[in-house]
Each structure stands twice: as structure tokens, then as C-alpha cells.
Scaffold this active site. Structure first.
Site, PDB file in Angstrom:
ATOM      1  N   HIS A 360       9.341  13.263  -6.823  1.00 49.61           N
ATOM      2  CA  HIS A 360       8.389  14.312  -7.176  1.00 49.61           C
ATOM      3  C   HIS A 360       8.178  14.376  -8.682  1.00 49.61           C
ATOM      4  O   HIS A 360       7.072  14.605  -9.159  1.00 49.61           O
ATOM      5  CB  HIS A 360       8.890  15.666  -6.658  1.00 49.61           C
ATOM      6  CG  HIS A 360       8.747  15.817  -5.174  1.00 49.61           C
ATOM      7  ND1 HIS A 360       9.321  16.837  -4.464  1.00 49.61           N
ATOM      8  CD2 HIS A 360       8.094  15.066  -4.258  1.00 49.61           C
ATOM      9  CE1 HIS A 360       9.014  16.717  -3.181  1.00 49.61           C
ATOM     10  NE2 HIS A 360       8.277  15.646  -3.032  1.00 49.61           N
ATOM     11  N   GLU A 603      -5.874  -6.348   3.360  1.00 45.61           N
ATOM     12  CA  GLU A 603      -4.613  -6.573   2.649  1.00 45.61           C
ATOM     13  C   GLU A 603      -3.664  -7.447   3.461  1.00 45.61           C
ATOM     14  O   GLU A 603      -2.678  -7.950   2.938  1.00 45.61           O
ATOM     15  CB  GLU A 603      -3.945  -5.236   2.293  1.00 45.61           C
ATOM     16  CG  GLU A 603      -3.893  -4.234   3.417  1.00 45.61           C
ATOM     17  CD  GLU A 603      -3.562  -2.826   2.938  1.00 45.61           C
ATOM     18  OE1 GLU A 603      -3.062  -2.673   1.811  1.00 45.61           O
ATOM     19  OE2 GLU A 603      -3.790  -1.879   3.711  1.00 45.61           O
ATOM     20  N   ASP A 627      -1.089  -5.439  -2.046  1.00 49.54           N
ATOM     21  CA  ASP A 627      -0.404  -5.950  -0.856  1.00 49.54           C
ATOM     22  C   ASP A 627      -0.890  -7.344  -0.483  1.00 49.54           C
ATOM     23  O   ASP A 627      -0.102  -8.186  -0.037  1.00 49.54           O
ATOM     24  CB  ASP A 627      -0.592  -4.995   0.325  1.00 49.54           C
ATOM     25  CG  ASP A 627       0.407  -3.849   0.302  1.00 49.54           C
ATOM     26  OD1 ASP A 627       1.451  -3.990  -0.359  1.00 49.54           O
ATOM     27  OD2 ASP A 627       0.154  -2.811   0.929  1.00 49.54           O
ATOM     28  N   CYS A 674      -9.999  -2.245  -4.543  1.00 50.67           N
ATOM     29  CA  CYS A 674      -9.340  -1.015  -4.980  1.00 50.67           C
ATOM     30  C   CYS A 674      -7.903  -1.230  -5.453  1.00 50.67           C
ATOM     31  O   CYS A 674      -7.185  -0.272  -5.700  1.00 50.67           O
ATOM     32  CB  CYS A 674      -9.356   0.033  -3.873  1.00 50.67           C
ATOM     33  SG  CYS A 674      -8.418  -0.440  -2.402  1.00 50.67           S
TER      34      CYS A 674
END
Length: 750
Positions: A360, A603, A627, A674
Site C-alpha cells: 500500500h 500478451e 507480459d 499499452c
């Protein structure tokens, strides 16, 4: 033999220091092979230094070194090959070194010690009798050297850390390495934050039950108030995702969660401090013993919450930290609560010994744009407090006590970067058109609402990839349809009529959920992406419904993207669930729902060869270069042993990309890119050369890529492409692209 190999390797790895490790190595190897002498030479500054021996003169250790182009050990290191001689004196490279007293040895067997493609040293055994060592002996020494390579390298690093400690004490410049959690460069003094209050408190019995319960309630309420203030602050700044972290932490203090367990522990006869400590320590231990990396990280959340309550119990009047200048925060572990207490203007950087890139705190650091490193080993072996340092998170480096010349260079670099950023930003609002008139659309990759409004207002053509998994990762359980819809509405509203591509849940691999553990031997090839969603259609249906409901009445055009697609059957199943959700929402809605476009990520290599069939089912595809690179090259980019092989500029990978672009054009299938390659200066050049005209990237790359492409001709790029695809490797590709930019006066963009 296997037991002997294991025993020697374990002895070296567990030795307290490098000197003892090498001494154990030569002694035990000599004994295991029943030879007269065993020695090891380590490579130091292109010289092989005699570092340990059992058979040569002990006084020569650390004193005698051999250049790589001399003697037999130099030959072994140069060629990285085994050398087995019955009589070493007869070899043309034999060189007698009087200081080691080896003239009476005749038989010679040496093997290189290689770690991550680099020679670390040479391991040698010798015997007075003139004979060739057997194949069995040769095999044993080679296997031992291979197994020892990592252990010796680790011992050398340990030795270097001790040297670093002395260097810090003497104010000498040293370098630490870590994993990049958030990119950026900063210069500031270090602020070390230790745990003034330990989470493990002594077991103290309760004297007055009512008084202890009242103290606990007061501490819990003050902790809730603090968390509420932090949640409100981030919500006000449109950081709804980050705000949800603190909202979830507040809920953990309720009676139905940790708060109730604290009370139960007091009722069992413990003081409030002991009660909080016992409950939190039990959960921390439980999480830390889990195999899942992300779940291990949740121990930090419990520790953060426990420390917050303990501070309110032990020092409720604690004065908040005030700083008069920005600092680089150093801690064993940084929590979201700790970060939230700092003003972003006073936090130049973050460095931690523990923690992961998906914690986090790491997510928050990226949202705030603060450079951050995690996993920096031995950070607290020396006193770093108030030491001047440079954090270069772009390269995973922390430089402590840098020389004035280095500081000056970094200041110039930061200044130059700011000046260039200002120059790039001045054109961001202008459309991205090449010199020969081709329009390239630049989209934003995002996963947090924070910053989306400004980034879209400042020139992005829309959101090319919104990672919905971040919302799931920040929750304590699967978010409801209403919770998801609220976030997606914010994203669509922020886009203000521009395209928004929402990717469906993509967890697994390096993105597990804290409340949905997935334990697999090879998670990157396992249950992730669309595979997980199709196996849980109830979750997938809720997410699709939330997306569709969020789009009602919005000016922005919704696109839905399916991750990790590997076959047509997965697409068909996903479309069936999509159709079900679309029909359900249309029946419930008074307004006719506009049907969004649906696409898939490319991917998985297999789907590259079915683009013609995908075009019959889908409206668009988006190439995920991260990936796709690791799957095509069979490289885990998170594995340090092979991560150097991960290269999106590999000519074979580039040929696959060109194939994807060509097939999409042939089948009139809209395509975008992307992955990280799209946001890299050199990567954007290659992609435009291939015909890709939709690139999606992180906010930090938008202005630079726009500035570059407005000064480049796509015709020139296309002419260069064939040359690039015939090159030998990724480094040659980069050099060719750099030359292309240099010829046009644009090399300063790198």
C-alpha cells in the site's frame, strides 16, 4: 558426492565472513578430493587475487595477484574453461610465482567460478604427482564451482556492506541498491524513523478492568479520528482509492474486528497495551508465515494499526512530526499511515529495508509522485540519520554521503530534467502529429483516480488502460457492484467525453489479492487474468454490470478490455457473460444503454496467430508488451538470475510486434499498445515505425513522447525499421535508434 557438495556449499554460505568462507572452501575441497593443495583466486579489478589456500604459502594470501593475461589461472578466467594438466610446468602459459611456493606441484586442475555470466574467480587443486585428474574429479570440481558461485558472491556483498559501514563513519561516498517502487530522483538529508514504541509489549496484568477498557476506547477513538482525517484529505484531493485504505483501517478498529479482540483480551486480565500487542502480534505472525508475498505484506497493515493505537495509549500527547525542509525517509518498513502524516512537499524520497513494490505504501508513493526504493539490504547497519544522500529510483540506487562533485552533477541533472519537462509540457496540449502529418493518439495508463483529471486535461487523448485491479487490491474484500460503479463513474466523468478503456480484473502473478490467496509454483503461467474471472462468473458479472451502469449518462465512450486471453473460447465465454450483463442492465434502465466496445489484451504469444479470428469477435485489441516480452523470451522479469535477458528491444520480439500490427491492419481490427515500451522514447519510435498509432503510457511519459513524435517523420521511421529488424540483439537496436535521434538533434531526449 552429492552430500559432500551440499556440505561444502552450506559451510561457505553460512560462514560469518568471506575470509572464513574461503578458508572452509579450500580446506574441505582438498580433503574431499584427496589432493595436496587447493586454492581460490577472486577477481578484483581485473587481477586474480589469491584469497585462500591450503597447500601454498599462507603468507601469500591477499598479497599475490595475477593479471588475466598471465599464468594458468589467468587463462582459465579468460577462456572461462576447465584446465586439466598432468604437468603444469610444460604448458606455455605456466608462470612460476616464487611467493606462493608451488614449484613442487605438477598436476593442475582449475575451473572458473561464474555468477550471472561474469567470472568471480578461479578454483584450483594441485598435486605433486604428475597425472591427469579423472573425469569424476573434474566433474566434481566443476559442479562445486557452479554451486558455490552464488554463495561466494553473497559473501563478497556481505564484506562490501561492512566496508560501507566504515565508509559512512568516515563520510565516504557509498552506494546501496534496491527495487524501484516509484520512479524519480531527489537530493536531501536522510531521516531515519525507527519504532520508538515496540509492537511487542511486556505482559502486564490488569489492575482495574473498567479503567483499562476506558483507556482503550479513548485510544481507539483518537486513532479513528486520525484515520478519518487522512481519508478525508485524500478524498478531497480526488484520491478516492487511497482514501479507501484509511477507511478500511478504521473498520478494523470496530468491535466486529480487531477492536473487539482488544476488549476481549483486556477482559481476560491484561492491561490495554498488552492486549493490543498480543492480538496484533498473533495476526502479524500469522501473515508473515504465509507463502504469498502480498499476504506477507498485510502484516505491515496490522503492525501500522497496532502501533497507532499503542502510541495513543502510551504517549497520547505526542507532538506531530514537523520538518523545516524536505527529507528522504528511511525506515525498515513504511506504512500508509506513516506517509500520510507527512506533507508531500516535505517528503523528497522513501527508502525501506522491507516491503514490496505492490505494498500500500508503494502504491501511495506512486500516487504522490515520490521517488521510492524498497528491499534495500543492510540499510540500518550504519547511522544514516541526517546524512546527505541522493535517491535515484529510476536506477534503483541510493547514494549516501556523495562527494560535492556528484551532488553538483545530480543537481544539474535534476535542473536539466525540470527545464526539459517544462519545455515538453508547453506542447502537451497540442495534437501529436508527425512531421509528415500522421496523427498519433496518446492515452494514459492509470490505476488510481488521483491525477487523472489533470493528466486528461493536459493533453492525453483518453485513458488507454485503467487497471481495475488496484481497486480490488486496496480493499479488505471483493468490492461490491455499487462500490465498483462509484469508482468507474468517477473515472468516466474525469475523462470528460474522451475514451476510457477499463480492463477487467487482472490479478494473479505479481498482483495477488490480500483476501483471495492464490498459491502456485509458477503464478505467471497460472490462474490469472480472464482465467480467474471465467472460473468465477459471479464476480465477473458484477464487475461488467458495474462498468455498464457507470457508463449510463456519461459522455465518455466506454471500452472494456479482457486480460490474459489465450484462446478464442475464453473470448466467447466472456462475451456471453457480457451479453447477459448488458441485457440485465437494459431491462433495469429507463435509458437505452449504449453498447461499449469489447477488446482483448495481446500478451499470450499464441493469440498473436489468431488475430484474424479475433477480428470476427472483438472490436479492438491492445498489446501488453510487458507480459508478451517475458512469455516470448521465456524470462521472468522479477528473477534476478535471468532478468537481464528480459529485453523488449530483442529483434525477435520486435518482429512479433510488427506481425501483430500488420495482421490487425489486414483485418481492420483497431489496435493500441499499452505496455511500458509505448512510454519509452526509443520504444515509441519503433512502434510508430510499425504503424501503431495508439500508444498508452504512464503520465510521466506523455509530454516527452508527444514532444518527440512531433519532430519525427513516420516515413523516415518506416525506412529505418527493416534495418532494425535485421540487427543482432537489443543493444544494437538501441544504438541504432540513438544514432537516428542524434542525427536529428534529439539525443537529449534520452
Amino acid at each position: 558426492m552429492l552430500n559432500t557438495l551440499r556440505d561444502i556449499t552450506q559451510a561457505v554460505a553460512s560462514a560469518p565472513n568471506l575470509e572464513q568462507a574461503l578458508t572452509l572452501l579450500v580446506t574441505q575441497t582438498k580433503q574431499a578430493m584427496n589432493t595436496d593443495c587447493c586454492s581460490i583466486y577472486l577477481l578484483e579489478q581485473q587481477q586474480l587475487l589469491l584469497s585462500a589456500t591450503d597447500g601454498l604459502l599462507a603468507s601469500a594470501v591477499g598479497q599475490v595477484s595475477v593479471p588475466l593475461d598471465q599464468a594458468l589461472v589467468g587463462l582459465v578466467a579468460q577462456k572461462e574453461e576447465v584446465l586439466n594438466l598432468a604437468n603444469a610446468h610444460l604448458h606455455p602459459r605456466f608462470k612460476l610465482i616464487p611467493e606462493v611456493c608451488e614449484e613442487h606441484y605438477q598436476a593442475f586442475l582449475a575451473v572458473p567460478v561464474v555468477y550471472q555470466k561474469a567470472v568471480v574467480g578461479v578454483l584450483v587443486v594441485q598435486q605433486t604427482e604428475a597425472r591427469l585428474f579423472s573425469e569424476h574429479e573434474e566433474s566434481f570440481l566443476m559442479t562445486l564451482a557452479a554451486q558455490l558461485a552464488m554463495a561466494i558472491s553473497s559473501q563478497k556483498q556481505k564484506q562490501q556492506r561492512y566496508k560501507n559501514y566504515g565508509a559512512i563513519q568516515a563520510q565516504h561516498q557509498i552506494l546501496y541498491h534496491g527495487k524501484t517502487a516509484s520512479k524519480g530522483i531527489a537530493i536531501a538529508y536522510g531521516l531515519v524513523l525507527g519504532a520508538e514504541i515496540a509492537i511487542a509489549q511486556p505482559d502486564l496484568p490488569c489492575d482495574n478492568l473498567d479503567e483499562e477498557l476506558a483507556r482503550l476506547e479513548s485510544a481507539l477513538q483518537r486513532s479513528r479520528d486520525d484515520l478519518s482525517v487522512m481519508a478525508s484529505r485524500f478524498e478531497h484531493e480526488l484520491n478516492q482509492d487511497i482514501s479507501s485504505i484509511f477507511t478500511a483501517m478504521q473498520m478494523l478498529l470496530d468491535d466486529a474486528s480487531l477492536g473487539g479482540e482488544f476488549r476481549q483480551s483486556i477482559n481476560q486480565g491484561w492491561r490495554a497495551e498488552t492486549a493490543v500487542s498480543r492480538v496484533c502480534c498473533a495476526y502479524i505472525l500469522q501473515f508473515e508465515n504465509m507463502e504469498d508475498v502480498y499476504l506477507k505484506g498485510r502484516a505491515a497493515d496490522i503492525r501500522d494499526l497496532g502501533m497507532r493505537v499503542l502510541r495513543q495509549l502510551i504517549e497520547p500527547e505526542r507532538v506531530a512530526l514537523t520538518l523545516d525542509k524536505p527529507v528522504i525517509l528511511l525506515a525498515r518498513e513504511v506504512t500508509t499511515g506513516m506517509l500520510a502524516e507527512f506533507s508531500p512537499q516535505k517528503l523528497a524520497g522513501i527508502v525501506t529495508e522491507w516491503g514490496g513494490t505492490n505494498s500500500h505504501a508503494a502504491i501511495l508513493a506512486r500516487a504522490l509522485g515520490i521517488p521510492a526504493l524498497v528491499g534495500v539490504e543492510q540499510l540500518f547497519d550504519a547511522d544514516l540519520n541526517n546524512k546527505l544522500m541522493v535517491i535515484n529510483a529510476n536506477r534503483g540506487q541510493l547514494l549516501v554521503s556523495p562527494s560535492p562533485a556528484v551532488v553538483s552533477e545530480y543537481r544539474m541533472l535534476i535542473s536539466a530534467e525540470k527545464a526539459l519537462a517544462k519545455e515538453y509540457a508547453a506542447e502537451l496540449a497540442l495534437p501529436t502529429c508527425t512531421l509528415d502529418g500522421y496523427r498519433i493518439q496518446l492515452y494514459l495508463n492509470a490505476g488510481l483516480i488521483s491525477g487523472v483529471v489533470n493528466d486528461l486535461a493536459n493533453g492525453a487523448d483518453g485513458i488507454g488502460l485503467y487497471r481495475t485491479e488496484i481497486l480490488f487490491m486496496l480493499q479488505q474484500s471483493f468490492p461490491s457492484e455499487a462500490e465498483q460503479m462509484a469508482v468507474y463513474q468517477q473515472v468516466l466523468s474525469a475523462a470528460n467525453g474522451k475514451r476510457v478503456v477499463l480492463r477487467t480484473l487482472d490479478v494473479g502473478g505479481d498482483k495477488p489479492l490480500p483476501y483471495f490467496p492464490i498459491n502456485e509454483d509458477n503464478p505467471f503461467l497460472g490462474w490469472r487474468g480472464i482465467r480467474l474471472s471465467l472460473d468465477h462468473p459471479e464476480l465477473f458479472l458484477i464487475q461488467i454490470r458495474a462498468m455498464l451502469r457507470a457508463s449510463i449518462g456519461q459522455a465518455s465512450e466506454l471500452y472494456i478490455l479482457l486480460p490474459m486471453v489465450s484462446c478464442l473460447d475464453e473470448v466467447e465465454q466472456a462475451l456471453a457473460i457480457f451479453d447477459q450483463a448488458w441485457q440485465e442492465i437494459n431491462l433495469d434502465s429507463e435509458v437505452l444503454l449504449r453498447r461499449p466496445k469489447v477488446g482483448a489484451m495481446i500478451e499470450v504469444p499464441a493469440i498473436l496467430y489468431q488475430i484474424d479470428q479475433l477480428a470476427q469477435l472483438l472490436d479492438f485489441v491492445s498489446v501488453g508488451t510487458n507480459d508478451l516480452t517475458q512469455y516470448l523470451l521465456a524470462v521472468d522479469r522479477n528473477n534476478p538470475r535471468v532478468s537481464s535477458l528480459y529485453d523488449s528491444y530483442h529483434p525477435g520480439f520486435l518482429r512479433a510486434l510488427r506481425r501483430a500490427s500488420f495482421d490487425c491492419q489486414q483485418n481492420q481490427l483497431e489496435v493500441s499498445v499499452c505496455g511500458e515500451l509505448a512510454g519509452e522514447t526509443l520504444g515509441a519510435l519503433i512502434l510508430v515505425a510499425m504503424g501503431f498509432d495508439k500508444l498508452s503510457m504512464n503520465q510521466g511519459s506523455l509530454a516527452r513522447v508527444n514532444y518527440l513524435l512531433r519532430r519525427i517523420s513516420r516515413t523516415d521511421l518506416s525506412a529505418m525499421l527493416e534495418q532494425i529488424l535485421r540487427l543482432h540483439d537489443g543493444n544494437a537496436v538501441r544504438q541504432h535508434l540513438l544514432m537516428f535521434l542524434d542525427q536529428r538533434g534529439l539525443a537529449g531526449l534520452i
